[in-house]
Design a protein around this motif. Sequence first.
Motif, PDB file in Angstrom:
ATOM      1  N   LEU A   1       0.838  -1.198   0.000  1.00 41.83           N
ATOM      2  CA  LEU A   1       0.000   0.000   0.000  1.00 41.83           C
ATOM      3  C   LEU A   1       0.873   1.249   0.000  1.00 41.83           C
ATOM      4  N   LYS A   2       2.164   1.034   0.269  1.00 45.35           N
ATOM      5  CA  LYS A   2       3.100   2.153   0.390  1.00 45.35           C
ATOM      6  C   LYS A   2       3.165   3.010  -0.873  1.00 45.35           C
ATOM      7  N   GLU A   3       2.822   2.397  -2.022  1.00 44.43           N
ATOM      8  CA  GLU A   3       2.828   3.183  -3.267  1.00 44.43           C
ATOM      9  C   GLU A   3       1.751   4.268  -3.239  1.00 44.43           C
ATOM     10  N   HIS A   4       0.708   4.034  -2.459  1.00 44.33           N
ATOM     11  CA  HIS A   4      -0.428   4.962  -2.467  1.00 44.33           C
ATOM     12  C   HIS A   4      -0.409   5.949  -1.316  1.00 44.33           C
ATOM     13  N   ALA A   5       0.209   5.556  -0.201  1.00 41.20           N
ATOM     14  CA  ALA A   5       0.199   6.433   0.977  1.00 41.20           C
ATOM     15  C   ALA A   5       1.325   6.044   1.921  1.00 41.20           C
ATOM     16  N   ASP A   6       1.690   6.995   2.790  1.00 43.22           N
ATOM     17  CA  ASP A   6       2.571   6.640   3.909  1.00 43.22           C
ATOM     18  C   ASP A   6       1.661   6.045   4.977  1.00 43.22           C
ATOM     19  N   ILE A   7       1.903   4.780   5.280  1.00 47.29           N
ATOM     20  CA  ILE A   7       0.957   4.081   6.169  1.00 47.29           C
ATOM     21  C   ILE A   7       1.551   3.925   7.563  1.00 47.29           C
ATOM     22  N   ILE A   8       0.777   4.351   8.555  1.00 49.74           N
ATOM     23  CA  ILE A   8       1.123   4.028   9.945  1.00 49.74           C
ATOM     24  C   ILE A   8       0.151   2.918  10.329  1.00 49.74           C
ATOM     25  N   GLU A   9       0.686   1.740  10.591  1.00 47.85           N
ATOM     26  CA  GLU A   9      -0.202   0.580  10.756  1.00 47.85           C
ATOM     27  C   GLU A   9      -0.201   0.069  12.189  1.00 47.85           C
ATOM     28  N   ILE A  10      -1.389  -0.099  12.738  1.00 49.79           N
ATOM     29  CA  ILE A  10      -1.464  -0.664  14.099  1.00 49.79           C
ATOM     30  C   ILE A  10      -2.565  -1.719  14.160  1.00 49.79           C
ATOM     31  N   GLU A  11      -2.394  -2.640  15.097  1.00 48.23           N
ATOM     32  CA  GLU A  11      -3.452  -3.639  15.318  1.00 48.23           C
ATOM     33  C   GLU A  11      -4.107  -3.319  16.664  1.00 48.23           C
ATOM     34  N   ALA A  12      -5.329  -2.789  16.594  1.00 48.38           N
ATOM     35  CA  ALA A  12      -6.033  -2.450  17.844  1.00 48.38           C
ATOM     36  C   ALA A  12      -6.515  -3.729  18.523  1.00 48.38           C
ATOM     37  N   PHE A  13      -7.107  -4.632  17.747  1.00 43.91           N
ATOM     38  CA  PHE A  13      -7.568  -5.939  18.224  1.00 43.91           C
ATOM     39  C   PHE A  13      -7.423  -6.932  17.077  1.00 43.91           C
ATOM     40  N   ASN A  14      -7.583  -8.208  17.411  1.00 43.42           N
ATOM     41  CA  ASN A  14      -7.741  -9.195  16.332  1.00 43.42           C
ATOM     42  C   ASN A  14      -8.974 -10.013  16.673  1.00 43.42           C
ATOM     43  N   LEU A  15     -10.143  -9.340  16.526  1.00 43.54           N
ATOM     44  CA  LEU A  15     -11.403  -9.950  16.975  1.00 43.54           C
ATOM     45  C   LEU A  15     -12.351 -10.204  15.804  1.00 43.54           C
TER      46      LEU A  15
ATOM     47  N   PRO B   1     -18.377 -10.225  15.710  1.00 42.88           N
ATOM     48  CA  PRO B   1     -19.390 -10.485  16.746  1.00 42.88           C
ATOM     49  C   PRO B   1     -18.825 -10.334  18.163  1.00 42.88           C
ATOM     50  N   HIS B   2     -17.494 -10.247  18.301  1.00 37.26           N
ATOM     51  CA  HIS B   2     -16.895 -10.036  19.626  1.00 37.26           C
ATOM     52  C   HIS B   2     -16.725  -8.543  19.950  1.00 37.26           C
ATOM     53  N   ILE B   3     -16.982  -7.699  18.964  1.00 35.02           N
ATOM     54  CA  ILE B   3     -16.825  -6.251  19.178  1.00 35.02           C
ATOM     55  C   ILE B   3     -18.031  -5.721  19.964  1.00 35.02           C
ATOM     56  N   THR B   4     -17.759  -4.874  20.965  1.00 38.63           N
ATOM     57  CA  THR B   4     -18.829  -4.250  21.750  1.00 38.63           C
ATOM     58  C   THR B   4     -18.616  -2.733  21.723  1.00 38.63           C
ATOM     59  N   PRO B   5     -19.573  -1.970  22.248  1.00 36.39           N
ATOM     60  CA  PRO B   5     -19.356  -0.513  22.310  1.00 36.39           C
ATOM     61  C   PRO B   5     -18.066  -0.142  23.045  1.00 36.39           C
ATOM     62  N   ARG B   6     -17.593  -1.024  23.917  1.00 37.98           N
ATOM     63  CA  ARG B   6     -16.320  -0.756  24.627  1.00 37.98           C
ATOM     64  C   ARG B   6     -15.170  -0.651  23.611  1.00 37.98           C
TER      65      ARG B   6
ATOM     66  N   ILE C   1      -9.933   1.663   8.740  1.00 40.31           N
ATOM     67  CA  ILE C   1     -10.105   0.630   9.773  1.00 40.31           C
ATOM     68  C   ILE C   1     -10.561  -0.658   9.090  1.00 40.31           C
ATOM     69  N   THR C   2      -9.817  -1.744   9.305  1.00 36.58           N
ATOM     70  CA  THR C   2     -10.303  -3.037   8.804  1.00 36.58           C
ATOM     71  C   THR C   2     -11.098  -3.688   9.925  1.00 36.58           C
ATOM     72  N   HIS C   3     -12.219  -4.324   9.552  1.00 33.73           N
ATOM     73  CA  HIS C   3     -13.196  -4.749  10.568  1.00 33.73           C
ATOM     74  C   HIS C   3     -13.993  -5.926  10.009  1.00 33.73           C
ATOM     75  N   GLY C   4     -14.435  -6.815  10.874  1.00 32.98           N
ATOM     76  CA  GLY C   4     -15.363  -7.867  10.462  1.00 32.98           C
ATOM     77  C   GLY C   4     -16.652  -7.248   9.960  1.00 32.98           C
ATOM     78  N   THR C   5     -17.285  -7.912   9.015  1.00 30.11           N
ATOM     79  CA  THR C   5     -18.449  -7.276   8.374  1.00 30.11           C
ATOM     80  C   THR C   5     -19.741  -7.400   9.184  1.00 30.11           C
ATOM     81  N   ASP C   6     -19.785  -8.374  10.099  1.00 29.83           N
ATOM     82  CA  ASP C   6     -21.058  -8.605  10.816  1.00 29.83           C
ATOM     83  C   ASP C   6     -21.522  -7.367  11.595  1.00 29.83           C
ATOM     84  N   THR C   7     -20.592  -6.691  12.258  1.00 34.11           N
ATOM     85  CA  THR C   7     -20.974  -5.504  13.043  1.00 34.11           C
ATOM     86  C   THR C   7     -20.275  -4.237  12.540  1.00 34.11           C
TER      87      THR C   7
END
Length: 325
Positions: free
Chosen positions: A41-55, A58-63, A86-92
């Motif tokens: 993706l570096k060709e398109h942008a300078d990316i700062i990449e972090i992993e907030a969770f690996n859930l 359906p395990h995601i809550t308002p928290r 943000i990459t995210h599961g599609t269910d929620t």
Amino acid sequence: MKLKTILLIHTGGTISMEVHAETGVVIPTENNPLFIEGVKLKEHADIIEIEAFNLPSPHITPREMLILKELIESYTREQKIDGVVITHGTDTLEETAYFLDLSLETTIPIVLTGAMRSSNEIGSDGLYNLLSAVKVACSEDAKEKGVLVVLNDEIHTAENVTKTHASNVSTFQSPQYGPIGFISKSIVHFHHSPNHRAVFPIQSITKRVALFKVYAGMEPDLLESSVKLGYDGIVLEALGQGNVPPSLVPIIEEILKKDIPIVLVSRCFNGIAQDVYGYVGGGKGLKELGVIFTKGLNGQKARLALLIALNHSDSRKAMEDIFSI
Ligand SMILES: NC(=O)C[C@H](N)C(=O)O
């Protein structure tokens, strides 16, 4: 040309999963194939990449949604970030997108994406969707549009988008209004602009909101139990244009007298709940009792809207503002 700086936050979901070679089931993977070394993706942008969770989502809550909001706020406070993906599961996914849309004060593009096929499946859509999301986050036209959802070449608003198919890659649609833009090989194009957006920053989530789908012959005991369990607000996915069976009217009246807000949406896939019908349980009487009608939110988003309003420092005003939009 100087590349834009994009904060890429992974949260898990099928986009970060793979099919297990022996069992054939889809599971989270430790070696997320989307990490930038893998996808250039570096060709398109300078990316700062972090992993907030690996859930799985359906395990995601308002928290977790609140943690994401705070993460974005702290990164954008400390350095110049031009956009967030943000990459995210599609269910929620639509719920996290809408939570951020309502609570995050920013003008930079915030784009959520995901995948319907995991990383090692034929026709996997994760990498493509991620690249599209980065392109949108880099677009000047994506500024001040609220939180956006990008999958399958389409750009949707967080407010209107919903997952409509259990497995098809074209699952994300905005039933009332359609997408607001599209991505092709060389362009990101917006053909519509979202309506005015109001933001309701919250610091914590202590209140609870229950969501009920109304159905033919529904009895009042479920609603009664939510009061006994101490829920602070209730959302009803009502019938048609906004009606309920007569059996629910006395308990609705009782709940409202206790000052517990009830928000009503239609359980229909399309259209807006209104105070049209005058029979017992009809929308007219419900509105007169004090039930709050929304303009086209689905049940899960109305629940988040009420949750955010109740957790806001001026919850009365927040409720008025959110549901009058
Ligand atoms: N396609 C997906 O991402 C679905 C998955 N169950 C999730 O939401 O995590």
